[in-house]
Design a protein around this motif. Sequence first.
Motif, PDB file in Angstrom:
ATOM      1  N   CYS A  97       0.828  -1.207   0.000  1.00  0.00           N
ATOM      2  CA  CYS A  97       0.000   0.000   0.000  1.00  0.00           C
ATOM      3  C   CYS A  97       0.864   1.259   0.000  1.00  0.00           C
ATOM      4  O   CYS A  97       1.812   1.378   0.791  1.00  0.00           O
ATOM      5  N   GLY A  99      -0.147   3.971   1.022  1.00  0.00           N
ATOM      6  CA  GLY A  99      -0.525   4.772   2.171  1.00  0.00           C
ATOM      7  C   GLY A  99       0.088   4.271   3.456  1.00  0.00           C
ATOM      8  O   GLY A  99       0.943   4.919   4.051  1.00  0.00           O
ATOM      9  N   CYS A 100      -0.319   3.048   3.873  1.00  0.00           N
ATOM     10  CA  CYS A 100       0.162   2.500   5.138  1.00  0.00           C
ATOM     11  C   CYS A 100       1.421   1.665   4.983  1.00  0.00           C
ATOM     12  O   CYS A 100       2.068   1.322   5.972  1.00  0.00           O
ATOM     13  N   LYS A 127      -8.754   0.382   2.754  1.00  0.00           N
ATOM     14  CA  LYS A 127      -8.872   1.193   3.966  1.00  0.00           C
ATOM     15  C   LYS A 127      -8.259   2.571   3.765  1.00  0.00           C
ATOM     16  O   LYS A 127      -8.835   3.591   4.153  1.00  0.00           O
ATOM     17  N   CYS A 128      -7.074   2.615   3.164  1.00  0.00           N
ATOM     18  CA  CYS A 128      -6.424   3.907   2.926  1.00  0.00           C
ATOM     19  C   CYS A 128      -7.135   4.703   1.838  1.00  0.00           C
ATOM     20  O   CYS A 128      -7.247   5.922   1.921  1.00  0.00           O
ATOM     21  N   ASN A 131     -10.167   6.473   3.211  1.00  0.00           N
ATOM     22  CA  ASN A 131      -9.921   7.278   4.405  1.00  0.00           C
ATOM     23  C   ASN A 131     -10.140   8.754   4.091  1.00  0.00           C
ATOM     24  O   ASN A 131      -9.501   9.321   3.209  1.00  0.00           O
ATOM     25  N   ASN A 133      -9.288  11.233   5.789  1.00  0.00           N
ATOM     26  CA  ASN A 133      -8.110  12.026   6.146  1.00  0.00           C
ATOM     27  C   ASN A 133      -6.987  11.890   5.119  1.00  0.00           C
ATOM     28  O   ASN A 133      -5.964  12.565   5.220  1.00  0.00           O
ATOM     29  N   LYS A 134      -7.188  11.008   4.120  1.00  0.00           N
ATOM     30  CA  LYS A 134      -6.211  10.786   3.059  1.00  0.00           C
ATOM     31  C   LYS A 134      -4.824  10.462   3.632  1.00  0.00           C
ATOM     32  O   LYS A 134      -3.959  11.327   3.728  1.00  0.00           O
ATOM     33  N   SER A 135      -4.665   9.233   4.035  1.00  0.00           N
ATOM     34  CA  SER A 135      -3.407   8.795   4.649  1.00  0.00           C
ATOM     35  C   SER A 135      -2.311   8.589   3.608  1.00  0.00           C
ATOM     36  O   SER A 135      -1.249   8.091   3.920  1.00  0.00           O
ATOM     37  N   TYR A 136      -2.570   8.954   2.369  1.00  0.00           N
ATOM     38  CA  TYR A 136      -1.538   8.866   1.338  1.00  0.00           C
ATOM     39  C   TYR A 136      -1.550  10.142   0.503  1.00  0.00           C
ATOM     40  O   TYR A 136      -2.573  10.817   0.374  1.00  0.00           O
ATOM     41  N   ASN A 137      -0.412  10.487  -0.039  1.00  0.00           N
ATOM     42  CA  ASN A 137      -0.297  11.632  -0.940  1.00  0.00           C
ATOM     43  C   ASN A 137       0.052  11.121  -2.334  1.00  0.00           C
ATOM     44  O   ASN A 137       0.962  10.309  -2.494  1.00  0.00           O
TER      45      ASN A 137
END
Length: 218
Positions: A97, A99-100, A127-128, A131, A133-137
């Motif tokens: 992922c 993100g995580c 999940k990401c 999300n 909150n956008k845990s990935y850019n």
Amino acid sequence: MEGHHCIGMLEIAEIYFNTSSENLKQLPRDFFNSMDEDHDEKVSLSEFFNNMKEGGLVKAENPPEMFKLLDVNRDGSLDFKEVVALYYVIKSGRPFCGGCGKFIPGMFFSCLICFDNEDDKFCVCPKCFTNENKSYNHKHMPDHFLDNFALLEAKRKMAIDTRKPPAPLEEPKKKSTLLLRLLESEIAAVAGAEVVAVSGAAAAADLAAAAADSCSIM
């Protein structure tokens, strides 16, 4: 990660292994033997970590967590089938992922633009991806993402479309050919009629000349 996902991954790897030729089966065997440094027919966490670190086998940010994911029977080591699953992960390019950073054993979302144009695809777990909150850019928008099943189907349809001849160009060509044939037949018919007319006139002239000659002789 849920257990049924892990089992599914091992099952897929086992299916590939069982249906492979003997030459291909030897490759994961060699892979297992290279990881099993003390030749006790199992791969410990330390052996796993050494191979991950030295060989750069996969991009897991947390090797112990990856080890735990593969250790389905929870005996603290990886047996041959579990290492075959790792071999499958590496060779199939299963994603981690964006993100995580965790391995994604199931469904995932891929950036379509990166998949087609970039050196490395960008994938995120569900999940990401959902999300708020956008845990990935990422440089591309969420509407450029497709899940792996939709992406496969889209690629299949694109491949089919590239093999099809362009319909809009074919239809006028057929009409033009048909029209040309009709014109040719009309021209031939007119030309034939003219030939008959000319031939008939010539024959009539010949008969008139012959009749005149006959009268003058008499």
